[in-house]
Design a protein around this motif. Sequence first.
Motif, mmCIF file in Angstrom:
data_model
loop_
_atom_site.group_PDB
_atom_site.id
_atom_site.type_symbol
_atom_site.label_atom_id
_atom_site.label_comp_id
_atom_site.label_asym_id
_atom_site.label_seq_id
_atom_site.Cartn_x
_atom_site.Cartn_y
_atom_site.Cartn_z
ATOM 1 N N PHE A 158 -27.221 23.702 41.894
ATOM 2 C CA PHE A 158 -26.335 23.943 41.030
ATOM 3 C C PHE A 158 -25.209 24.523 41.745
ATOM 4 C CE2 PHE A 158 -30.062 23.373 38.395
ATOM 5 C CZ PHE A 158 -29.419 22.210 37.725
ATOM 6 N N ARG A 159 -25.394 25.336 42.805
ATOM 7 C CA ARG A 159 -24.556 25.763 42.806
ATOM 8 C C ARG A 159 -23.676 24.862 44.148
ATOM 9 N NH1 ARG A 159 -23.530 31.416 42.596
ATOM 10 N NH2 ARG A 159 -25.673 32.075 41.778
ATOM 11 N N ASN A 160 -23.898 23.796 44.690
ATOM 12 C CA ASN A 160 -22.668 23.224 45.174
ATOM 13 C C ASN A 160 -22.112 22.171 43.846
ATOM 14 O OD1 ASN A 160 -23.887 23.062 47.294
ATOM 15 N ND2 ASN A 160 -25.252 22.093 47.457
ATOM 16 N N GLY A 161 -22.016 22.523 43.359
ATOM 17 C CA GLY A 161 -20.737 21.566 42.177
ATOM 18 C C GLY A 161 -20.161 22.318 41.698
ATOM 19 N N SER A 162 -19.133 21.977 40.648
ATOM 20 C CA SER A 162 -17.948 22.158 40.525
ATOM 21 C C SER A 162 -17.109 23.406 39.840
ATOM 22 C CB SER A 162 -17.375 21.098 39.320
ATOM 23 O OG SER A 162 -16.139 21.123 38.847
ATOM 24 N N ASN A 163 -16.289 23.755 40.858
ATOM 25 C CA ASN A 163 -15.941 24.995 40.961
ATOM 26 C C ASN A 163 -15.176 24.891 39.515
ATOM 27 O OD1 ASN A 163 -13.381 23.386 41.312
ATOM 28 N ND2 ASN A 163 -12.843 25.254 42.797
ATOM 29 N N ASN A 164 -15.598 24.137 38.368
ATOM 30 C CA ASN A 164 -14.795 23.909 37.163
ATOM 31 C C ASN A 164 -15.057 23.495 36.056
ATOM 32 O OD1 ASN A 164 -12.411 25.022 35.588
ATOM 33 N ND2 ASN A 164 -11.015 23.644 35.754
ATOM 34 N N ASP A 184 -30.438 30.250 33.292
ATOM 35 C CA ASP A 184 -30.220 31.086 34.036
ATOM 36 C C ASP A 184 -28.323 31.483 35.003
ATOM 37 O OD1 ASP A 184 -31.732 34.673 35.028
ATOM 38 O OD2 ASP A 184 -30.689 33.418 36.678
ATOM 39 N N LEU A 185 -28.076 30.628 35.366
ATOM 40 C CA LEU A 185 -27.574 30.964 35.988
ATOM 41 C C LEU A 185 -25.828 30.551 35.048
ATOM 42 C CD1 LEU A 185 -25.510 30.138 38.363
ATOM 43 C CD2 LEU A 185 -25.798 27.505 38.298
ATOM 44 N N LEU A 186 -26.013 29.754 33.686
ATOM 45 C CA LEU A 186 -24.945 30.277 32.560
ATOM 46 C C LEU A 186 -25.205 31.603 32.569
ATOM 47 C CD1 LEU A 186 -26.045 26.611 31.330
ATOM 48 C CD2 LEU A 186 -24.066 27.555 32.508
ATOM 49 N N LEU A 187 -26.231 32.170 31.704
ATOM 50 C CA LEU A 187 -26.388 33.283 31.115
ATOM 51 C C LEU A 187 -26.288 33.840 31.977
ATOM 52 C CD1 LEU A 187 -30.082 33.202 29.313
ATOM 53 C CD2 LEU A 187 -27.826 33.192 28.553
ATOM 54 N N ARG A 188 -26.638 34.807 33.436
ATOM 55 C CA ARG A 188 -25.751 35.348 34.314
ATOM 56 C C ARG A 188 -24.051 35.128 34.934
ATOM 57 N NH1 ARG A 188 -29.654 37.564 36.984
ATOM 58 N NH2 ARG A 188 -31.668 37.627 36.829
ATOM 59 N N SER A 189 -23.528 34.076 34.369
ATOM 60 C CA SER A 189 -22.182 33.877 34.793
ATOM 61 C C SER A 189 -21.005 34.934 34.469
ATOM 62 C CB SER A 189 -21.604 32.331 33.881
ATOM 63 O OG SER A 189 -21.654 31.925 32.562
ATOM 64 N N GLY A 190 -21.260 35.666 33.389
ATOM 65 C CA GLY A 190 -21.005 36.162 32.632
ATOM 66 C C GLY A 190 -20.049 35.414 30.932
ATOM 67 N N PRO A 250 -20.317 27.292 42.302
ATOM 68 C CA PRO A 250 -20.431 27.492 43.832
ATOM 69 C C PRO A 250 -20.513 29.792 43.710
ATOM 70 C CG PRO A 250 -18.795 26.123 44.081
ATOM 71 C CD PRO A 250 -19.396 26.157 42.331
ATOM 72 N N THR A 251 -19.613 29.733 42.843
ATOM 73 C CA THR A 251 -19.627 31.248 43.237
ATOM 74 C C THR A 251 -20.669 31.957 41.632
ATOM 75 O OG1 THR A 251 -17.826 31.785 41.251
ATOM 76 C CG2 THR A 251 -17.386 31.815 43.355
ATOM 77 N N GLY A 252 -21.063 31.147 40.640
ATOM 78 C CA GLY A 252 -21.484 31.426 39.549
ATOM 79 C C GLY A 252 -21.110 32.044 38.561
ATOM 80 N N LYS A 253 -19.417 31.887 38.623
ATOM 81 C CA LYS A 253 -18.864 33.082 37.067
ATOM 82 C C LYS A 253 -18.145 32.018 36.853
ATOM 83 C CE LYS A 253 -19.521 37.356 39.859
ATOM 84 N NZ LYS A 253 -21.067 37.671 39.589
#
Length: 156
Positions: free
Chosen positions: A77-83, A118-124, A140-143
Amino acid sequence: KQWYQRRVRGIRQSMNESWQRYKECAWGSDNLHPDTCYGSNWFGFGLTIVDSIDTMYLMGMWDEVNEAKNFCSEINFRNGSNNANIFEVTIRVLGSFLAMSGLTHDAIYFTKAAELGDLLLRSGAFETRSGVPKSDIDFPTGKAHYPACPGCSRYS
């Protein structure tokens, strides 16, 4: 009963033809543009594959399901889109992994659902003063973030 069987055969044939065209023109891409035999990305991790796997499972397309499962097992998932739009990611990707986990009890789908959740929950995304989540995520940043401008969310 014959009319029903003809419809079922027709639907299966259409799904198979669509899947074969996707494989030929856009394997690994999020979207297929069939007229030009071109693939494009929205989320950046094979949305058509993930979004179709539960339908193929219910249709008994076992070879295609196994092919899609192999692809899904390799998604980072970290290789996905930034938007990418969080709502769409949740219903289409997380939803597909949870559906397949429930249908098959295969650990790979549960693992992918847990990774993405987990990535979605930790994204803020859900930590806002208003309680309304942010709309987009930079994989890529998980934000999570709001759209940069009106109409900039990848939802539209």
